[in-house]
Structure formats: C-alpha cells, structure tokens
Design a protein around this motif. Structure first.
Motif, PDB file in Angstrom:
ATOM      1  N   GLY A 207       0.769  -1.199   0.067  1.00  0.00           N
ATOM      2  CA  GLY A 207      -0.093   0.156  -0.063  1.00  0.00           C
ATOM      3  C   GLY A 207       0.718   1.269   0.072  1.00  0.00           C
ATOM      4  N   VAL A 208       1.915   1.237   0.800  1.00  0.00           N
ATOM      5  CA  VAL A 208       2.601   2.637   0.966  1.00  0.00           C
ATOM      6  C   VAL A 208       3.492   2.523  -0.065  1.00  0.00           C
ATOM      7  N   ALA A 209       3.916   1.554  -0.682  1.00  0.00           N
ATOM      8  CA  ALA A 209       4.984   1.639  -1.850  1.00  0.00           C
ATOM      9  C   ALA A 209       4.324   1.987  -3.079  1.00  0.00           C
ATOM     10  N   ASN A 210       3.031   1.649  -3.236  1.00  0.00           N
ATOM     11  CA  ASN A 210       2.193   1.885  -4.263  1.00  0.00           C
ATOM     12  C   ASN A 210       1.606   3.465  -4.136  1.00  0.00           C
ATOM     13  N   THR A 211       1.897   4.131  -3.172  1.00  0.00           N
ATOM     14  CA  THR A 211       1.199   5.593  -2.824  1.00  0.00           C
ATOM     15  C   THR A 211       2.399   6.513  -3.329  1.00  0.00           C
ATOM     16  N   TRP A 212       3.541   6.295  -2.654  1.00  0.00           N
ATOM     17  CA  TRP A 212       4.682   7.180  -2.859  1.00  0.00           C
ATOM     18  C   TRP A 212       5.889   6.841  -2.925  1.00  0.00           C
ATOM     19  N   GLY A 213       6.105   5.516  -3.358  1.00  0.00           N
ATOM     20  CA  GLY A 213       7.435   5.174  -3.859  1.00  0.00           C
ATOM     21  C   GLY A 213       8.017   3.829  -3.060  1.00  0.00           C
ATOM     22  N   TYR A 214       8.260   4.173  -1.761  1.00  0.00           N
ATOM     23  CA  TYR A 214       8.805   3.206  -0.927  1.00  0.00           C
ATOM     24  C   TYR A 214       7.968   2.751   0.107  1.00  0.00           C
ATOM     25  N   GLY A 215       7.761   1.207   0.520  1.00  0.00           N
ATOM     26  CA  GLY A 215       7.008   0.759   1.445  1.00  0.00           C
ATOM     27  C   GLY A 215       7.703   0.541   2.940  1.00  0.00           C
ATOM     28  N   ASP A 674      11.679  14.462   2.322  1.00  0.00           N
ATOM     29  CA  ASP A 674      11.795  15.635   2.922  1.00  0.00           C
ATOM     30  C   ASP A 674      12.684  16.543   2.021  1.00  0.00           C
ATOM     31  N   TRP A 675      11.944  17.463   1.209  1.00  0.00           N
ATOM     32  CA  TRP A 675      12.534  18.203   0.160  1.00  0.00           C
ATOM     33  C   TRP A 675      13.217  19.484   0.924  1.00  0.00           C
ATOM     34  N   SER A 676      13.154  19.846   2.231  1.00  0.00           N
ATOM     35  CA  SER A 676      13.800  20.709   2.741  1.00  0.00           C
ATOM     36  C   SER A 676      15.310  20.759   2.925  1.00  0.00           C
ATOM     37  N   LYS A 677      15.692  19.698   2.546  1.00  0.00           N
ATOM     38  CA  LYS A 677      17.286  19.624   2.822  1.00  0.00           C
ATOM     39  C   LYS A 677      17.847  18.982   1.407  1.00  0.00           C
ATOM     40  N   PRO A 678      18.762  19.195   1.127  1.00  0.00           N
ATOM     41  CA  PRO A 678      19.656  18.262  -0.316  1.00  0.00           C
ATOM     42  C   PRO A 678      19.518  17.142  -0.116  1.00  0.00           C
ATOM     43  N   VAL A 679      19.556  16.149  -1.547  1.00  0.00           N
ATOM     44  CA  VAL A 679      19.700  14.945  -1.304  1.00  0.00           C
ATOM     45  C   VAL A 679      20.908  14.371  -0.773  1.00  0.00           C
ATOM     46  N   SER A 680      22.081  15.256  -0.922  1.00  0.00           N
ATOM     47  CA  SER A 680      23.210  14.697  -0.514  1.00  0.00           C
ATOM     48  C   SER A 680      23.443  14.699   1.001  1.00  0.00           C
ATOM     49  N   GLU A 681      22.388  15.358   1.700  1.00  0.00           N
ATOM     50  CA  GLU A 681      22.296  15.395   3.270  1.00  0.00           C
ATOM     51  C   GLU A 681      21.125  14.808   3.988  1.00  0.00           C
ATOM     52  N   GLY A 682      20.336  13.797   3.027  1.00  0.00           N
ATOM     53  CA  GLY A 682      19.447  13.036   3.188  1.00  0.00           C
ATOM     54  C   GLY A 682      17.976  13.624   2.840  1.00  0.00           C
ATOM     55  N   GLY A 683      18.133  14.729   2.107  1.00  0.00           N
ATOM     56  CA  GLY A 683      16.768  14.927   1.539  1.00  0.00           C
ATOM     57  C   GLY A 683      16.315  14.037   0.463  1.00  0.00           C
ATOM     58  N   LEU A 684      14.919  14.474   0.142  1.00  0.00           N
ATOM     59  CA  LEU A 684      14.576  13.519  -0.985  1.00  0.00           C
ATOM     60  C   LEU A 684      13.031  14.155  -1.491  1.00  0.00           C
ATOM     61  N   CYS A 685      12.268  13.520  -2.336  1.00  0.00           N
ATOM     62  CA  CYS A 685      10.965  13.946  -2.740  1.00  0.00           C
ATOM     63  C   CYS A 685      10.223  12.604  -3.199  1.00  0.00           C
ATOM     64  N   PHE A 686       9.056  12.563  -3.842  1.00  0.00           N
ATOM     65  CA  PHE A 686       8.290  11.442  -3.778  1.00  0.00           C
ATOM     66  C   PHE A 686       9.006  10.869  -5.025  1.00  0.00           C
ATOM     67  N   ARG A 687       8.850   9.261  -5.341  1.00  0.00           N
ATOM     68  CA  ARG A 687       9.447   8.586  -6.341  1.00  0.00           C
ATOM     69  C   ARG A 687       8.849   8.347  -7.601  1.00  0.00           C
ATOM     70  N   ALA A 688       9.355   8.741  -8.747  1.00  0.00           N
ATOM     71  CA  ALA A 688       8.683   8.508 -10.002  1.00  0.00           C
ATOM     72  C   ALA A 688       8.680   7.188 -10.555  1.00  0.00           C
ATOM     73  N   ARG A 689       7.829   6.459  -9.759  1.00  0.00           N
ATOM     74  CA  ARG A 689       7.746   5.052  -9.975  1.00  0.00           C
ATOM     75  C   ARG A 689       6.909   4.657 -10.873  1.00  0.00           C
ATOM     76  N   PHE A 690       5.778   5.315 -11.131  1.00  0.00           N
ATOM     77  CA  PHE A 690       4.621   4.889 -11.892  1.00  0.00           C
ATOM     78  C   PHE A 690       4.313   5.658 -13.128  1.00  0.00           C
ATOM     79  N   GLY A 691       5.285   6.111 -13.771  1.00  0.00           N
ATOM     80  CA  GLY A 691       5.399   6.588 -15.150  1.00  0.00           C
ATOM     81  C   GLY A 691       5.381   8.183 -14.999  1.00  0.00           C
ATOM     82  N   VAL A 692       5.216   8.973 -16.210  1.00  0.00           N
ATOM     83  CA  VAL A 692       5.079  10.450 -16.099  1.00  0.00           C
ATOM     84  C   VAL A 692       3.922  11.084 -16.126  1.00  0.00           C
TER      85      VAL A 692
END
Length: 991
Positions: A207-215, A674-692
């Motif tokens: 359920g979670v992986a299919n909502t935003w990318g990681y379960g 958490d998009w408030s910090k750089p990816v290199s410092e542990g930040g992220l966004c939602f995963r583009a797992r389901f196409g564009v």
C-alpha cells in the motif's frame, strides 16, 4: 501482577525444575535466578543506591584471572532496535545492561530486552540435531542430518521439480542471513520462499510503496518528539513496542495530542487524550469519515494536494459517500468523536499516524494502509519532521528481511521477478543467467494469473500464508508442476498463522518437515506425525554477528556475544552446508569468503551493497556501520544526526536510502520525502515510480523539489540517457563508463575512457541503464551532485490503478457480524489463480455465520512474549509473568453465556477449530468483541502436547494457539491473512 494470574505456576505451566510443583513467587524467583538481583531487579532501586558490588579479596585462596569483555548487540525482539551491552567473562555471558549510549533506547529495556541474556543461555534450547523416527526423537550428527535431508530433497526435486519444496526464511535472521535465505531459494530454483512479513506488514509495503514509492516507515521513533498530534490505529505500542513509548511520551510532554483507535482499550489507549473504539474491519470507513469532516471544513492542505498528489479528486468522491450517520452505522463511532479527532489532526500539524497489524491483517488490508497514507497526504504531513507514516514493524529485522531477504514475489531490494531483475542479480552474483534460469521449472503450463503462460522464475511463489494450500489443494488447480511435498522452516513460528486444523492436516501429508530454530516450535509437536521431522539446532542472533535494520530503516551492527552453544550453528552456516549438499555452494558463494564452512558476514553485506541500488542498501558498508556503533554516543537523540566525531553529519544507522557507494559517504535518509534539505544531506522527494503521466495528466511534482536541486520541477527517474540529455554524462569517470557499458552488454574489449569515444550503437545500449541497474553507482553519484534524487521527482498517487480497488473501499470482513452490510460492501469475486492458488472470497462471504458465531474475534501482542512465543515462553524470567493463555471477554458477553472470571472456556471458530483458554472478564473489550494474545503454542484443541517435545525442550509455559480457531481470508494484493476480523463463539467448561 493481575490477580487472575495467581501467585504460583499453574499445572499447565512448568517450573524450571519441578513441572507440577506449586511455587510461591519468591520460590520461583530463587529457582530461576531472578532473586540474584540482576538488571531486571536493579531497575527497582533508586539510582543513588545502585553500586557495583566489590567482593573483599580472600588472601588464602587467590582468585583465578577472569577475562571480562563488553559486547554490543541489538535486542532480538521487536523492531525498535534497542542496544544491549553484554558482559562476557571467559566466554560466558554473565551480565547485561541496556545501552545508555544508544540514541534509540537511551538506556531503557522492556521485560523481553531485560531478559535477553537467558535467550542466549536458555536450557530449553535444542542442543543437537534430532530426527523423529517411530514417534521418538533420536539424536544424530549434523552430517547425517544434512545428508538425509539433502538426499530426500534431491529425490523430490527429480520427481516433482524444485517448486515441491517450500522454504521459509526469517525476520529474525540478520540482513546477511535473510539475504542468503533468498539467494538459496534462487539457486535451488524456486520462488516458493517467504518469511513473517507476509503475515504482518505485506499490506503495508504494497500500500505504501504504491502510494509514494517506498514501502517503509517514513520518519523515526525519535522524530516523534517533534510531532503535534499522534493517531494510533491498530497499534498497541505500550506492549508491542514498549521502549518506543519513551519517544511517544516525550512527544506528549512537548504538547502533542494523542488519539488511539482500537477495538480494545489497550495500555497505549490509557495514555491517550482521545480513545475511539472501532468495530474491527472498518478502518477505511473510519478514515474516510475523518476526511469527510476535513474536506467539509476546508482543513486540508490545498497547496500540498495540488502540487504533490495525484487523484485526490477521486478520493473526495468516495469520501462524500461517508457522512457521519453512515460512518457511525458501519464503524460504531459517533459523529462527535469523529469531529473531535478530525479537528485534532487538522489543528495540530505536523501530525503523525502510527499503525500496526491491527490495520494490516485484513483481506482488504492494502486498502487500509493506502487510506492511512491518503489522510496524511490530505493534511500535508508527509515529508516533514514530526509528521509521516510511522509504521512500527514486528520482529527485530522484519524490515531488513523484507528489504533484502526471502520474499516470494521479489528479489532482494524489491527488484521484482522480471527477466531484467534476474539479469541484474545474476550480474551481481557473477553467474550465468541461462544457468540460473535452468535451475527453475520452465514448462509453459504455468499460469501468470491473467491467463497468459509464464515460467516459474517470473511468477510469485506460494507465500507463507498459503503454504498449507500448496500441500492440500488439488494439483490441477496449482500453477506449478506438483504440490508442496517438503517444507524447510528456518526461524518461523507456524502458530502465528491461521487455520490451525488444516495446518495439522498439511503437516501430516508432507513427506519431509525440517525445522531450523533455537527452540522446538509449535510445528514440531502439533501434528500426529511419527516420522520425517528433523529439528536443527540454530543459534540465536547473540551467537553470531551482522547487521540488523530497525523499523525506521536504520542499520546497526551486532557483535557476537558468545560462541554457539551446544551443537547449534548460525543460520548462514546451515544455509551454506545445505547448498553444499545440494550442489550449488560453489556458484552461490563464489564472491563470499568461506572459512571452516562459515561464510564471512562482511562479504555478504558487501554483496548486498553491490546489488541493492533501488532502496539504497549500497552505502552501509561493514566498516561504516562498525564505526557508527563505536561512536553512537555522538548522535543527537532527536534528529539522530552525529554532532562532531568521525561520523559527523551522518544519521544513526545510515537509514536507507544511503545512496551510492560507501565511498560517496552519503549520510543516510532520516525522513523520507523531505525536500527541505539537499539529497546529498538526506533530503528527498516522492519517487517517480509509476510513469510520467496518466490519462493525459502529469504524475510529476509541480514546482516542488529537494533543496539545491538544479532541476527545479518534477522529473523522471535517472538513466544514462537522461544524464546525456542534461549534459551531465561527461562527469562519469572512465571506471563508471566501463561498468555501465558492461551492464549494457557492450563487448568487453571496448573499454571506453571518455564519453566522446563511445560510438552511437553502444550509446544506444547504454542509454537503457538506469540508477537501479548501474553497478558502478555513477548515475546516482552524478544525479546527487546536481542536487537531484536518482529515482525522479513525482507526485504521490491516491489512486492505484493496478489494484483491485484503485480507490480504497470499505469491504465487510469475510466473516462479518454485520451481514446486513454485505450487500452494500461486498468482498471480491473468487479468483482462480492468484499466487499459484485459487483464492476464495465471495463463496465464503455468501454464508452468514454471525448467528451461530456472534462474537468478533481479534488478537494481539503481550509485552512479555514475542511472535510465536517458543523462545520467550522458554525463558523463566518471562514465563513467571504470564502463565496461561486467555481470552478477554466483556462482562455482558460473559454473563450472557454464564462464564465466570478465569474459568476455562471453549472458543470455537466458524471453520471448526477450537481452543481451551481462560476467560478474562474485562471491559478492555466492548460487548460483542473478544481478544486473545497470539504468542501461545504447545496445546492443540484442549490437549497439552508436552510429551511430544524432545526431552528437556518443552517451553515452561504452553497454551493454545489462537490461530487454531482463526479462519480463511487473504488480502487481494499480498495474501495477508485476515486475523483481526473473524468470528467465534464461547462456551464455558463446566466442572
């Protein structure tokens, strides 16, 4: 202790030395060693009185030199990840303390953790290999046991193919051990492999992986210090995750509001600001009821929804069907309670939601977990500190075993079972793909589930929730060559699974049963078999070493506390020995050093690092994890970030994804999305797992991106081609280019040193390589150097178009007490071929069982015991605390049937299974609902099976497994069992 337990061990329990003796509490403590004043009793003393005892020297008899070592391990019970400091003297584990330097448990232990030493020294352990022959357990050597088991497996394979074996791994193995269990199944040639996550959180992962990318859990226990509101649904943290309560209570001290939603008034509910009693199986209706008020009042986060979610309008349409009067009718929750909870969550942000098996173990469990996620998306609570979906997992390594271990539907790292996934892991393992495929059955008679032919290599195996049907189902209805004829269980308790009587029948029909465990499990004694069962003594995790992943995705390194006791062996050694016997050890361990038949755990983790790019298990090398354990005192206890020292700016346990190679030194990701910090410092966004895009609408994020990203908008996942189009591919090193070319199938004699040298035809091949299959890590490295997330930047989706219910729907349980609601909220149609088996839905719900079985039957955890309980019920420290199996029943229901408190009763389910238990009359459960713990075993339908255990191995406490009386029912996506919403009837036993 509650009076119902008495001050003595009942005749159905067993004292350590005198099974039938009536003991006082003081006698019990003295005989089990507790009276010596260990860490459990030390906790009763004020700190000012705690002193290390120093014995005066005896001059006439000089003491021999005692070598004392301190070893650091991690508790082997729930998923919190509490540190343990073991004191070992001359190889003997003599004492322990909770790890005061651990930022997770902060010097705390629950009852199970405090008694860990006994799990490593228990006298009820299996001591040597045993074989059931003529109804008697007979001792044999390891060589003899493995030879007999291996010969039988090879004969079955020759006659029926590799799928005739079901192999069950373990959520209690280390990451390395569970990874080898999945690899073992792959080299044997079958996907009929699974572990406990199937029956505890598989609906969460799906359920979670299919909502935003990681379960996985998005935040952490510690991050709950920052929350303003906590919604617990089907989670009893006070008993299931006791040390987590210190973080929850700190949140309350910081002003957070706490709502507990549960059919039962739990110890967690006792701490709540609002307790809501919910009818079991109505979670979706409840969540939609909350959203009805949130949408009606405009309390949702409109900007967040617009820019970061897809399909919320479809959710609004379904939520409109759940006005307060409908919610009350279906869930039992009145309007005023719903308004209060919705207002609390809306006005106190960031807020978090916590759920456990109370929400997952339903035949529409994936609908529940997706509904929880959608609520958090509507409130803008995902990707922020203090928010998140804090999904408390069960066993100590159920998260890690799910990530990289034995799953019937995927390879390590959630790569799936496609040919591309198998080719990726074949490259990691450096084995020929065609040879690997030849290990599997390849007849085109297999059905993929949608009517098209498939090969067993590429279709999910039979999950652990359904192995009994793999044995009993008509062979003509199976999507594999033959029925299951043999099972090999390594670290799994079968009494945690439903349909006990059918399981007994399946066990008796099998040709071979192998149980690899530190203690004999309920499976060893529940059947009437007299032959063909092998017990293999397996180490606890305290007798081996390796990494373990807590619920918050943090990895910790366990040291070996003591050498294996008796003749027990670590699980990874047993896997190696079995691979040797079965003829594929050389290929399976070709890149893993083996000394004295023991694979080197560090090499196993390095192999995981080389392959698990999807979820970022690539940066946590053994060296980095060991360094963190040495400097764990430098980590902040709220942010989990190191402040100074060698681990400066890293997060504790390098929570995945820890991107790139270890050399990249990624700090880990403490909060997912958490998009408030750089990816290199542990930040992220939602995963583009389901196409564009979907139906002409973009699935990519709208103007939201991680801090410092050079792509200031949504974008697809990174491939070599995308790097070229952005002009970033020139930053790849020559070594990375060579690796990418090799993965792409470019001939090896072409070793390109720069991008400019590569001809067009080879570039075309390399363009297909993405961040998940690039073994060099170069694609990830370059993307992160430009501030972008390797997996793309998309919206979370509220509609999962691949699932039976794209929008989560309420569906009545298969065994429902409200049969009047079935017409409006029916289950699914029966499915002919699903996970290789027929799966029943409508044909079960077609009958109304509620008249004959009027009580809703649910189950859960006790703080004293864990899992199937064979280990914890064999611990005298814990056995004294909880001596008998019982059922909680409301006074009204007890009075209606004439049952008195602590009287024996029969609890019977609609499918004929029944259990003999004590009646605990209590208002913890409401009228019409009964509850039992699920940790008991060693009885079967009223009979104590003590005499069936090997001599000296019967647990001190035995009792009925509640799952002897539970019923059929499986999630429509994952095959999760439905244990939290079935029916029963209770009859008192007279005399």
């Amino acid at each position: 202790m509650s009076s119902q337990h008495g001050d003595h061990l009942d005749r159905h329990s067993e004292a350590p030395e005198h099974a039938e003796a009536k003991l006082s509490r003081r006698d019990f403590l003295q005989r089990t060693g507790l009276a010596a004043g260990g860490s459990a009793l030390a906790g009763l003393l004020p700190l000012s009185m705690m002193r290390r005892a120093r014995a005066a020297p005896i001059e006439s008899s000089p003491r021999p030199e005692v070598k004392t070592e301190l070893k650091r391990s991690v508790c082997t019970h729930c998923s919190v990840g509490c540190g343990i400091i073991a004191e070992v003297q001359n190889g003997v584990w003599t004492g322990q303390e909770p790890d005061f330097h651990s930022p997770i448990n902060l010097g705390s232990h629950c009852s199970k953790g405090a008694s860990a030493r006994h799990h490593g020294t228990g006298d009820r352990r299996l001591k040597y290999p045993l074989k059931l022959e003529g109804g008697t357990w007979k001792r044999l050597s390891w060589d003899a046991a493995l030879t007999e088991i291996g010969d039988r497996l090879l004969a079955i394979r020759k006659e029926s193919g590799p799928d005739a074996l079901f192999f069950c791994g373990s959520s209690k193995a280390s990451n390395e051990g569970s990874y080898l269990q999945r690899k073992f199944a792959a080299f044997w040639g079958s996907n009929n492999v699974d572990h406990q996550a199937r029956i505890c959180h598989s609906t969460t992962v799906a359920g979670v992986a299919n909502t935003w990318g990681y379960g996985a859990m998005t935040n952490s226990y510690n991050d709950m210090h920052n929350t303003k509101a906590m919604l617990f649904v089907g989670s009893n943290a006070a008993e299931a995750h006791p040390v987590a309560m210190q973080h929850i209570l700190r949140a309350k001290e910081n002003g957070a509001r706490m709502i507990v939603v549960d059919p039962r008034f739990t110890r967690t509910a006792a701490h709540s600001d609002q307790y809501i009693r919910l009818r079991p199986g109505t979670d979706v209706a409840f969540i939609w009821g909350l959203l009805w008020h949130i949408f009606a009042n405009g309390w949702e986060d409109k900007e967040y929804i617009e820019r970061l979610t897809f399909g919320m309008e479809d959710i609004r349409k379904e939520v409109a069907n759940w006005p307060p009067e409908m919610v009350r009718d279906v869930t039992g929750v009145p309007r005023e309670e719903m308004v209060r909870a919705a207002k609390t969550m809306a006005r106190n942000r960031p807020g978090t939601i916590v759920w456990c098996m109370g929400g997952t173990q339903h035949h529409n469990g994936n609908n529940n977990t997706r509904a929880y996620c959608i609520l958090q998306l509507a409130l803008g609570n995902i990707g922020v500190s203090g928010g998140g979906a804090n999904i408390f997992r069960g066993h100590d390594n159920v998260q890690g075993a799910t990530d990289v271990g034995p799953n019937s539907h995927t390879l390590p790292g959630y790569y799936g079972l496609s040919e591309g996934a198998w080719r990726h892991w074949a490259r990691v393992w450096e084995v020929d793909f065609e040879w690997l495929r030849s290990r599997f059955d390849t007849s085109s008679r297999y059905d993929s589930g949608n009517g098209s032919p498939a090969y067993t290599m590429n279709i999910p195996g039979i999950p652990v929730s359904r192995w009994i049907d793999g044995v009993l189902e008509d062979r003509a209805n199976l999507s594999q060559q033959d029925n299951i004829r043999a099972v090999f269980f390594q670290g799994h308790a079968c009494n945690s699974q439903t349909r006990g009587p059918e399981m007994k029948k399946a066990l008796e029909q099998l040709e071979l049963v192998v149980i690899s465990d530190p203690y004999p499990t309920h499976m060893a004694v529940m059947s009437d078999r007299s032959d063909g069962v092998y017990l293999l003594p397996t180490c606890t995790q305290y007798e081996t070493y390796g990494s373990v992943t807590a619920s918050n995705r943090s990895l910790q390194w366990r040291e070996q506390v003591i050498e294996p006791l008796f003749e027990s062996l670590p699980d990874h050694v047993i896997v190696y020995k079995m691979a040797q016997k079965l003829g594929f050890a050389e290929e399976m361990f070709k890149n893993i050093k083996v000394e004295n038949e023991e694979p080197l755990i560090e090499d196993v983790l390095r192999e995981i690092n080389r392959g698990a790019w999807t979820i970022g298990y690539t940066g946590q090398s053994p060296e980095r994890l060991k360094q963190q354990m040495a400097y764990r005192h430098t980590f902040d206890t709220t942010t989990l970030r190191a402040q100074g020292g060698p681990c400066h700016a890293e997060y504790f346990g390098l929570p995945w994804p820890c991107w790139g190679t270890p050399e990249l030194k990624h700090p880990g990701t403490p909060i997912l999305y958490d998009w408030s910090k750089p990816v290199s410092e542990g930040g992220l966004c939602f995963r583009a797992r389901f196409g564009v895009e979907r139906n002409g609408e973009s699935l990519l994020a709208d103007g939201v991106y991680p801090k410092a990203s050079q792509i200031e908008d949504g974008h697809p996942e990174f491939t070599f081609r995308l790097l070229r189009e952005l002009g970033w591919a020139e930053e790849l090193t020559s070594k990375e280019l060579v690796s990418i070319a090799k993965v792409a199938g470019v001939p090896r004699d072409k070793a390109y040193l720069s991008l400019k040298e590569i001809p067009a035809e080879d570039l075309d091949r390399m363009d297909r390589i993405n961040w998940k299959t690039d073994l060099s890590g170069g694609v990830q490295r370059v993307a992160i150097a430009h501030g972008a997330a390797p997996f793309g930047n998309a919206k979370a989706r509220c509609v999962v178009w691949e699932f039976p219910d794209p929008v989560p729907l309420h569906r009545e349980p298969l065994y429902t007490p409200r049969y009047d609601l079935v017409a409006a909220y029916p289950t699914y149609a029966d499915r002919k071929s699903f996970w290789r088996l027929p799966t029943l839905y409508r044909s079960i719900q077609a009958t109304d069982y509620s008249k004959k079985y009027p009580l809703v039957f649910i189950s859960g955890r006790l703080v004293e015991y864990e899992g199937g309980g064979a280990e914890t019920r064999s611990n005298p420290w814990l056995a004294e605390l909880q001596q008998e199996m019982f059922v909680e029943i409301n006074p009204k229901d007890a009075n209606d049937i004439g049952a008195r408190h602590w009287q024996y009763v029969w609890l019977e389910g609609p499918e004929g299974g029944r259990i003999k238990v004590r009646a605990m009359v209590t208002q913890r459960v409401g009228p019409g609902v009964v509850w039992t713990p699920f940790h008991f075993g060693g009885w079967f339908q009223g009979k104590d099976l003590k005499d069936k255990y090997p001599e000296g191995c019967a647990p001190y406490v035995r009792g009925e497994s509640c799952n002897t009386a539970t019923t059929y029912g499986y999630d429509a996506v994952t095959q999760m069992q439905e244990t939290k919403a079935t029916l029963c009837r209770i009859e008192p036993i007279r005399g």
